[in-house]
Scaffold this active site. Structure first.
Site, PDB file in Angstrom:
ATOM      1  N   SER A  44       0.794  -1.234   0.000  1.00 50.88           N
ATOM      2  CA  SER A  44       0.000   0.000   0.000  1.00 50.88           C
ATOM      3  C   SER A  44       0.825   1.281   0.000  1.00 50.88           C
ATOM      4  CB  SER A  44      -0.927   0.004   1.227  1.00 50.88           C
ATOM      5  OG  SER A  44      -1.953  -0.941   1.079  1.00 50.88           O
ATOM      6  N   LYS A  47       0.256   3.827  -2.671  1.00 54.88           N
ATOM      7  CA  LYS A  47      -0.945   4.673  -2.658  1.00 54.88           C
ATOM      8  C   LYS A  47      -0.592   6.145  -2.479  1.00 54.88           C
ATOM      9  CE  LYS A  47      -4.236   1.214  -1.037  1.00 54.88           C
ATOM     10  NZ  LYS A  47      -4.491   0.364   0.115  1.00 54.88           N
ATOM     11  N   SER A 104      -6.468   3.459   4.284  1.00 54.56           N
ATOM     12  CA  SER A 104      -5.766   2.663   3.276  1.00 54.56           C
ATOM     13  C   SER A 104      -6.743   1.856   2.424  1.00 54.56           C
ATOM     14  CB  SER A 104      -4.742   1.715   3.927  1.00 54.56           C
ATOM     15  OG  SER A 104      -3.835   1.209   2.972  1.00 54.56           O
TER      16      SER A 104
END
Length: 365
Positions: A44, A47, A104
């Site tokens: 993640s 991101k 997230s």
């Protein structure tokens, strides 16, 4: 301008992370590196780029936080971390932004990708174009979430640079990375970034975890006017990530300090002037100079002024005349121009003749 060493070797600090970097935010220079340029799975952490693309639109005014994007079935079905958006619903951009940063949310990331580019695949291509524009040379992105893909890769250097650009380019939005909780649909979720709760001065940015990537973290913190950015990747557990990141950050702030060398416009040296009404002209800094160094590096620092002289008159204040060169063993050389601190008019004809004669007599002796 702040400057910093090119980077300590991995031997200077032992870390459980397989890849790590410390970046001095103000100078963009590396203070510590361990396998910094190897493209690795990001989980993640990538991101940050998804958010970066959205923040560009908000800053440009082509979107507002009150605009909405529709939730596709693909976004709604996506597994992993979720914001818990509902298929077919219109969701505020401001909520999606927090859903990605704080929660997230993989679902929120896909909603944003589809809202901005029509499809996640098209959005990935836009992100790759942006990565090239930003000089992220070891970045290839295939999705908006960091979902495992054999071609979805970034280096820790690129992640650190992207974090630094986020801080610089979006000061009005960067504070979202420090938010510890966000509630959507009556579901409250906490930010997974461990340093927000355990390290004074930490205010971002993103954790990541997949089986392939291990546990990683992009963090930023500011203490006493010094901002550092940290990336650690490849750790074995969330607990190790939490303890190792704090240990790493504590070491960095103990080890590296900002040393102010010269203020803006400060006189560093004087230079000899040829055929001028004044025989010397002050050399002043074009901008402040500060070095981010360890105490040992400071002791080995050498500062010199380099110029071709004498400098022929006339001289105009602000004219570049010399270069300030700072060298430290094992560290990238720092160079900064020095400017004329005042005007120096040229001597008249008789004065030039007298000066030339004087020079010949002096040379003959």
């Amino acid at each position: 301008m702040a400057a910093a060493p090119r980077g300590a070797s991995a031997a200077d600090f032992e870390t459980a992370a397989t890849h790590a970097i410390i970046l001095d935010h103000r100078s963009g220079r590396v203070l510590f590196r361990k396998n910094p340029d190897e493209p690795i799975p990001t989980a993640s952490m990538s991101k940050i780029m998804t958010v970066y693309m959205l923040l560009e639109q908000l800053k440009a005014g082509t979107l507002t936080e009150d605009d909405t994007f529709v939730v596709s079935e693909k976004a709604w079905k996506k597994g992993g971390s979720k914001m818990f958006v509902e298929v077919g619903k219109q969701v505020r951009v401001g909520d999606l932004l927090r859903g990605i940063i704080v929660q997230s949310g993989n679902d929120a990331s896909i909603v944003v990708a589809e809202g901005l580019a029509g499809s996640e695949e098209a959005f990935a291509e836009r992100m790759n174009e942006k990565a090239q524009e930003l000089g992220l040379d070891n970045t290839t992105l295939r999705n908006a979430t960091g979902w495992p893909d054999p071609e979805h890769r970034m280096s820790v250097r690129d992640l650190a640079r992207l974090a630094s650009l986020t801080i610089s380019n979006f000061p009005d939005y960067y504070g979202l990375y420090a938010e510890k909780k966000f509630t959507y649909h009556d579901i409250e979720q906490s930010n997974r970034n461990p340093v927000l709760y355990s390290f004074d001065g930490a205010d971002g940015l993103k954790t990541g975890h997949t089986e392939e990537a291990g546990y990683g973290l992009v963090a930023a913190a500011e203490r006493d006017g010094q901002r550092l950015i940290f990336v650690l990747a490849g750790m074995e557990s969330a607990r190790e990530r939490a303890t190792e990141s704090v240990r790493f950050m504590q070491w960095a702030f103990r080890t590296f300090r900002n040393f102010k060398l010269f203020a803006d416009g400060e006189e560093v040296e004087t230079a000899e002037v040829w055929l001028g009404e004044k025989v010397r002209v002050p050399l002043v800094t074009a901008e402040p100079l500060a070095l981010t160094l360890s105490p040992d590096m400071r002791e080995q620092m050498r500062v010199e002024v380099v110029y071709d002289g004498p400098i022929p008159a006339p001289v105009k204040a602000g004219e570049p005349l010399a270069e300030l060169v700072v060298t430290i063993p094992g560290v990238e050389t720092v160079r900064q121009p020095l400017l004329a601190g005042s005007d120096v008019a040229r001597l008249g004809p008789m004065g030039r003749i007298a000066a030339a004669v004087g020079h010949m007599i002096w040379s003959a002796e």
